[in-house]
Design an enzyme around this catalytic site. Structure first.
Site, mmCIF file in Angstrom:
data_model
loop_
_atom_site.group_PDB
_atom_site.id
_atom_site.type_symbol
_atom_site.label_atom_id
_atom_site.label_comp_id
_atom_site.label_asym_id
_atom_site.label_seq_id
_atom_site.Cartn_x
_atom_site.Cartn_y
_atom_site.Cartn_z
ATOM 1 N N TYR A 97 -0.469 -4.709 -11.123
ATOM 2 C CA TYR A 97 0.278 -5.758 -11.133
ATOM 3 C C TYR A 97 0.384 -6.406 -12.541
ATOM 4 C CZ TYR A 97 -0.933 -5.329 -6.247
ATOM 5 O OH TYR A 97 -1.054 -5.181 -4.675
ATOM 6 N N GLY A 117 5.306 6.667 -7.853
ATOM 7 C CA GLY A 117 6.204 5.568 -7.724
ATOM 8 C C GLY A 117 6.758 4.858 -6.512
ATOM 9 N N ASN A 132 -11.056 -3.821 -7.708
ATOM 10 C CA ASN A 132 -9.795 -3.326 -7.464
ATOM 11 C C ASN A 132 -8.945 -2.931 -9.107
ATOM 12 O OD1 ASN A 132 -7.569 -1.338 -6.978
ATOM 13 N ND2 ASN A 132 -7.269 -2.320 -4.997
ATOM 14 N N GLY A 175 4.802 2.554 -5.017
ATOM 15 C CA GLY A 175 4.363 1.219 -5.447
ATOM 16 C C GLY A 175 5.420 0.324 -5.954
ATOM 17 N N TYR A 201 0.794 -1.250 -0.128
ATOM 18 C CA TYR A 201 0.039 -0.011 -0.058
ATOM 19 C C TYR A 201 0.780 1.517 0.053
ATOM 20 C CZ TYR A 201 -4.083 -2.792 1.208
ATOM 21 O OH TYR A 201 -5.046 -3.607 1.163
#
Length: 323
Positions: free
Chosen positions: A290, A254, A283, A256, A245
């Site tokens: 991802y 940047g 989400n 994450g 998070y």
């Protein structure tokens, strides 16, 4: 996973395929742009970048340093929405302003996704270019102001238990309260995700917490867990990203990406084959993030948020095949 590199003469045919495939800002006479027209921009007049997927050019960007303009930024329609255009734009602008202080400009058709894209990247509306196109400008100073501050990481210790617990609860609430009921959020935070339970996680031998800082301010964290893949997956050694998070003020800056890169580095250092995680099926922003990192869905599982039984996607990335 997408690969980005400087464009060469050998990429021109593939770039032409991409240019002619776009749905928006398509040329009324695409044949007017010949292969030879690319050559000056890949030599002394400018520079270009390409995005590849499985060795196929799926997007490209070219800046004209002499004219101070953007000559091209295109992504194949089937690859839109995966962050390719944003990354090509970032590389192109960094490359342009590394060689020039001149304010750069571009034009794009009215009421298109491209128009909104450039606004989000910080371009300034400079009025009408002609009856069907809008002009945008971006100065070196404006571009630098848009760039994320440097993100530093450190491994959390037992002394950070309170910080981790408070950060976990705050970022979870900020991320999911708008899409869930007050009752379910209250039950989850008061029973399943209490401060005390979260503090006890820090220091457990199978868990590894990393904190991210921007200008000495805590900006996010990741919780890594040793363990096997769920039963839906093939066998192999694995590291789980149990939570990742960023504080709302640092989303898109940047943080994450820095935490993800470090998680993958640790997995490889520990000789893991897989990195895996669970993410709420609704989400969309996290799923897209991802996917840009090369994660693929391999299953689903239940997640209990208060009295609401939700579905999470299980996603994994094989980190053993990349150097």
């Amino acid at each position: 996973m997408y690969v980005y590199r400087v464009a060469t003469h050998a990429d021109i045919d593939a770039m032409q395929v991409v240019r002619r495939a776009v749905k928006e800002n398509a040329l009324s006479h695409p044949d007017r742009i010949s292969n030879e027209d690319y050559l000056p921009y890949l030599q002394e007049q400018g520079s270009g970048w390409v995005a590849l997927h499985n060795n196929r050019v799926v997007g490209f960007a070219i800046a004209d340093r002499i004219e101070g303009s953007i000559w091209a930024l295109f992504v194949l329609p089937e690859y839109e929405g995966n962050g390719i255009g944003k990354e090509l734009h970032r590389m192109m602008m960094n490359g342009y302003f590394a060689h020039s202080d001149k304010t750069v400009w571009l034009t794009t058709a009215f009421d298109t996704r491209a128009e909104e894209f450039y606004r989000r990247q910080g371009w300034r509306d400079a009025g009408m270019h002609n009856a069907i196109e809008r002009k945008f400008e971006l100065s070196k100073q404006e571009w630098k102001a848009k760039q994320p501050a440097a993100c530093t990481l450190r491994t959390a210790t037992i002394q950070d238990a309170e910080l981790i617990a408070d950060l976990s609860r705050k970022t979870f609430y900020d991320s999911f309260a708008p899409d869930n009921t007050v009752e379910d959020m209250d039950i989850f935070l008061s029973q399943q995700f209490t401060r005390g339970k979260l503090m006890l996680e820090v220091g457990r031998p199978e868990l590894h917490f990393i904190l991210a800082y921007v200008d000495d301010v805590v900006a996010g964290y990741v919780k890594l867990r040793e363990g096997k893949l769920p039963q839906q997956a093939v066998s192999g050694t694995a590291l789980e990203i149990a939570r990742l998070y960023a504080e709302q003020a640092f989303v898109g800056k940047g943080v994450g990406a820095a935490l993800m890169a470090e998680s993958i580095r640790i997995a490889r250092e520990r000789n893991k084959q897989w990195v895996w995680l669970g993410v709420w099926e609704h989400n969309a922003r996290a799923i897209a993030f991802y996917q840009r990192w090369g994660f693929e869905k391999f299953g689903e599982c239940d997640f209990h948020l208060g009295r609401d039984i939700q579905r999470d996607w299980l996603m994994r990335k094989d980190v053993s095949r990349e150097s």
